[in-house]
Design a protein around this motif. Sequence first.
Motif, PDB file in Angstrom:
ATOM      1  N   LEU A 101       0.830  -1.214   0.000  1.00  0.00           N
ATOM      2  CA  LEU A 101       0.000   0.000   0.000  1.00  0.00           C
ATOM      3  C   LEU A 101       0.861   1.259   0.000  1.00  0.00           C
ATOM      4  O   LEU A 101       0.590   2.209  -0.746  1.00  0.00           O
ATOM      5  N   VAL A 102       1.906   1.266   0.810  1.00  0.00           N
ATOM      6  CA  VAL A 102       2.809   2.419   0.859  1.00  0.00           C
ATOM      7  C   VAL A 102       3.524   2.581  -0.485  1.00  0.00           C
ATOM      8  O   VAL A 102       3.676   3.696  -0.993  1.00  0.00           O
ATOM      9  N   TYR A 103       3.912   1.472  -1.075  1.00  0.00           N
ATOM     10  CA  TYR A 103       4.598   1.500  -2.364  1.00  0.00           C
ATOM     11  C   TYR A 103       3.670   2.061  -3.454  1.00  0.00           C
ATOM     12  O   TYR A 103       4.065   2.911  -4.248  1.00  0.00           O
ATOM     13  N   GLY A 104       2.435   1.580  -3.489  1.00  0.00           N
ATOM     14  CA  GLY A 104       1.474   2.090  -4.472  1.00  0.00           C
ATOM     15  C   GLY A 104       1.183   3.567  -4.269  1.00  0.00           C
ATOM     16  O   GLY A 104       1.051   4.325  -5.234  1.00  0.00           O
ATOM     17  N   ALA A 105       1.107   3.993  -3.006  1.00  0.00           N
ATOM     18  CA  ALA A 105       0.890   5.413  -2.726  1.00  0.00           C
ATOM     19  C   ALA A 105       2.081   6.241  -3.183  1.00  0.00           C
ATOM     20  O   ALA A 105       1.916   7.366  -3.679  1.00  0.00           O
ATOM     21  N   GLY A 106       3.291   5.698  -3.053  1.00  0.00           N
ATOM     22  CA  GLY A 106       4.476   6.400  -3.548  1.00  0.00           C
ATOM     23  C   GLY A 106       4.467   6.538  -5.055  1.00  0.00           C
ATOM     24  O   GLY A 106       4.852   7.580  -5.599  1.00  0.00           O
ATOM     25  N   GLY A 107       3.995   5.502  -5.751  1.00  0.00           N
ATOM     26  CA  GLY A 107       3.853   5.593  -7.201  1.00  0.00           C
ATOM     27  C   GLY A 107       2.808   6.613  -7.606  1.00  0.00           C
ATOM     28  O   GLY A 107       2.983   7.358  -8.570  1.00  0.00           O
ATOM     29  N   TRP A 108       1.708   6.679  -6.854  1.00  0.00           N
ATOM     30  CA  TRP A 108       0.659   7.659  -7.129  1.00  0.00           C
ATOM     31  C   TRP A 108       1.181   9.073  -6.924  1.00  0.00           C
ATOM     32  O   TRP A 108       0.942   9.967  -7.725  1.00  0.00           O
ATOM     33  N   GLN A 109       1.900   9.273  -5.844  1.00  0.00           N
ATOM     34  CA  GLN A 109       2.425  10.599  -5.529  1.00  0.00           C
ATOM     35  C   GLN A 109       3.464  11.038  -6.558  1.00  0.00           C
ATOM     36  O   GLN A 109       3.489  12.199  -6.957  1.00  0.00           O
ATOM     37  N   ALA A 110       4.301  10.132  -7.008  1.00  0.00           N
ATOM     38  CA  ALA A 110       5.327  10.485  -7.987  1.00  0.00           C
ATOM     39  C   ALA A 110       4.722  10.762  -9.359  1.00  0.00           C
ATOM     40  O   ALA A 110       5.329  11.452 -10.176  1.00  0.00           O
ATOM     41  N   ASN A 111       3.531  10.232  -9.609  1.00  0.00           N
ATOM     42  CA  ASN A 111       2.881  10.446 -10.901  1.00  0.00           C
ATOM     43  C   ASN A 111       2.284  11.845 -11.006  1.00  0.00           C
ATOM     44  O   ASN A 111       2.023  12.326 -12.097  1.00  0.00           O
ATOM     45  N   ASN A 112       2.063  12.503  -9.882  1.00  0.00           N
ATOM     46  CA  ASN A 112       1.470  13.844  -9.864  1.00  0.00           C
ATOM     47  C   ASN A 112       2.586  14.881  -9.772  1.00  0.00           C
ATOM     48  O   ASN A 112       2.949  15.318  -8.687  1.00  0.00           O
ATOM     49  N   SER A 114       4.344  18.599 -10.409  1.00  0.00           N
ATOM     50  CA  SER A 114       3.877  19.976 -10.303  1.00  0.00           C
ATOM     51  C   SER A 114       3.706  20.582 -11.694  1.00  0.00           C
ATOM     52  O   SER A 114       4.514  20.364 -12.591  1.00  0.00           O
ATOM     53  N   VAL A 115       2.661  21.353 -11.864  1.00  0.00           N
ATOM     54  CA  VAL A 115       2.380  21.991 -13.153  1.00  0.00           C
ATOM     55  C   VAL A 115       3.411  23.088 -13.448  1.00  0.00           C
ATOM     56  O   VAL A 115       3.759  23.341 -14.595  1.00  0.00           O
ATOM     57  N   LEU A 116       3.920  23.721 -12.419  1.00  0.00           N
ATOM     58  CA  LEU A 116       4.830  24.840 -12.596  1.00  0.00           C
ATOM     59  C   LEU A 116       6.285  24.419 -12.842  1.00  0.00           C
ATOM     60  O   LEU A 116       7.106  25.257 -13.183  1.00  0.00           O
ATOM     61  N   SER A 117       6.587  23.149 -12.676  1.00  0.00           N
ATOM     62  CA  SER A 117       7.977  22.715 -12.848  1.00  0.00           C
ATOM     63  C   SER A 117       8.233  22.314 -14.302  1.00  0.00           C
ATOM     64  O   SER A 117       7.317  22.174 -15.104  1.00  0.00           O
ATOM     65  N   ASP A 118       9.490  22.126 -14.608  1.00  0.00           N
ATOM     66  CA  ASP A 118       9.859  21.669 -15.950  1.00  0.00           C
ATOM     67  C   ASP A 118      10.112  20.162 -15.954  1.00  0.00           C
ATOM     68  O   ASP A 118      10.905  19.662 -16.728  1.00  0.00           O
ATOM     69  N   THR A 119       9.436  19.439 -15.067  1.00  0.00           N
ATOM     70  CA  THR A 119       9.603  17.994 -14.938  1.00  0.00           C
ATOM     71  C   THR A 119       8.278  17.303 -15.257  1.00  0.00           C
ATOM     72  O   THR A 119       7.222  17.737 -14.798  1.00  0.00           O
ATOM     73  N   TRP A 120       8.369  16.211 -16.014  1.00  0.00           N
ATOM     74  CA  TRP A 120       7.193  15.415 -16.357  1.00  0.00           C
ATOM     75  C   TRP A 120       7.409  13.989 -15.878  1.00  0.00           C
ATOM     76  O   TRP A 120       8.531  13.476 -15.926  1.00  0.00           O
ATOM     77  N   PRO A 121       6.350  13.340 -15.428  1.00  0.00           N
ATOM     78  CA  PRO A 121       6.520  11.960 -14.974  1.00  0.00           C
ATOM     79  C   PRO A 121       6.770  11.013 -16.144  1.00  0.00           C
ATOM     80  O   PRO A 121       6.234  11.195 -17.231  1.00  0.00           O
ATOM     81  N   GLY A 122       7.584  10.017 -15.886  1.00  0.00           N
ATOM     82  CA  GLY A 122       7.857   8.988 -16.887  1.00  0.00           C
ATOM     83  C   GLY A 122       6.925   7.804 -16.684  1.00  0.00           C
ATOM     84  O   GLY A 122       5.945   7.878 -15.927  1.00  0.00           O
ATOM     85  N   PRO A 123       7.216   6.687 -17.310  1.00  0.00           N
ATOM     86  CA  PRO A 123       6.349   5.509 -17.178  1.00  0.00           C
ATOM     87  C   PRO A 123       6.512   4.776 -15.845  1.00  0.00           C
ATOM     88  O   PRO A 123       5.657   3.989 -15.467  1.00  0.00           O
ATOM     89  N   GLY A 124       7.583   5.024 -15.123  1.00  0.00           N
ATOM     90  CA  GLY A 124       7.854   4.304 -13.882  1.00  0.00           C
ATOM     91  C   GLY A 124       6.780   4.425 -12.818  1.00  0.00           C
ATOM     92  O   GLY A 124       6.371   3.415 -12.243  1.00  0.00           O
ATOM     93  N   PRO A 125       6.294   5.644 -12.513  1.00  0.00           N
ATOM     94  CA  PRO A 125       5.273   5.746 -11.464  1.00  0.00           C
ATOM     95  C   PRO A 125       3.980   4.999 -11.783  1.00  0.00           C
ATOM     96  O   PRO A 125       3.365   4.423 -10.895  1.00  0.00           O
ATOM     97  N   VAL A 126       3.581   4.984 -13.025  1.00  0.00           N
ATOM     98  CA  VAL A 126       2.351   4.265 -13.398  1.00  0.00           C
ATOM     99  C   VAL A 126       2.549   2.763 -13.239  1.00  0.00           C
ATOM    100  O   VAL A 126       1.685   2.057 -12.708  1.00  0.00           O
ATOM    101  N   VAL A 127       3.697   2.274 -13.681  1.00  0.00           N
ATOM    102  CA  VAL A 127       3.996   0.846 -13.522  1.00  0.00           C
ATOM    103  C   VAL A 127       4.084   0.503 -12.036  1.00  0.00           C
ATOM    104  O   VAL A 127       3.615  -0.554 -11.601  1.00  0.00           O
ATOM    105  N   ALA A 128       4.670   1.396 -11.238  1.00  0.00           N
ATOM    106  CA  ALA A 128       4.760   1.172  -9.793  1.00  0.00           C
ATOM    107  C   ALA A 128       3.371   1.138  -9.159  1.00  0.00           C
ATOM    108  O   ALA A 128       3.102   0.306  -8.284  1.00  0.00           O
ATOM    109  N   LEU A 129       2.501   2.016  -9.590  1.00  0.00           N
ATOM    110  CA  LEU A 129       1.148   2.047  -9.041  1.00  0.00           C
ATOM    111  C   LEU A 129       0.393   0.760  -9.373  1.00  0.00           C
ATOM    112  O   LEU A 129      -0.211   0.136  -8.499  1.00  0.00           O
TER     113      LEU A 129
END
Length: 169
Positions: A101-112, A114-129
């Motif tokens: 559960l903690v691991y899945g929550a970490g994947g969810w959090q990493a997938n979100n 920030s809109v203001l940053s120049d960083t985009w999530p890769g495929p890893g967080p979705v696979v982790a979730l």
Amino acid sequence: MLPDEELPDKLEQEEKRQAVVQHRWFALATLLATLPAGVALLLPWAFSRRLGQSVWQLGLETQPALALTWLAGLLAAVLALVLGPGQLAQLAAGVSGVVALVYGAGGWQANNASVLSDTWPGPGPVVALVSGLIWVLCASAQLIADRPHPVEPDPESLANAVRRLRQNR
């Protein structure tokens, strides 16, 4: 033919053997569900453009705490597989489920991101979730399968088991 005195002992031994086989199957399924979660940490988790260069960061780089969480869950799943059916194995499976559960929550959090940053999530967080959710389901199934079953068998299935044991002798 089995004497009637030996029959209850044979039935009890067969029930214990079937409980161990069932426990091992579900524990192995839980352990196999943890492996893709570990592979997800090796995938790109973040893509960013810094100073005109494209940078991919792996999950191990961006989420080292999540990597330690996964390792703890893997160890708990291995422990649940090594132990025979019982309270310690249920505790290990429960720990593995909470870690999932903690691991899945970490994947969810990493997938979100920030809109203001120049960083985009890769495929890893979705696979982790997704792998975390599968891991939670496997750990839950293991906990349900390992719980004691106080239900009395119906007389017909008991008679079939007795007949089968007498034929095997």
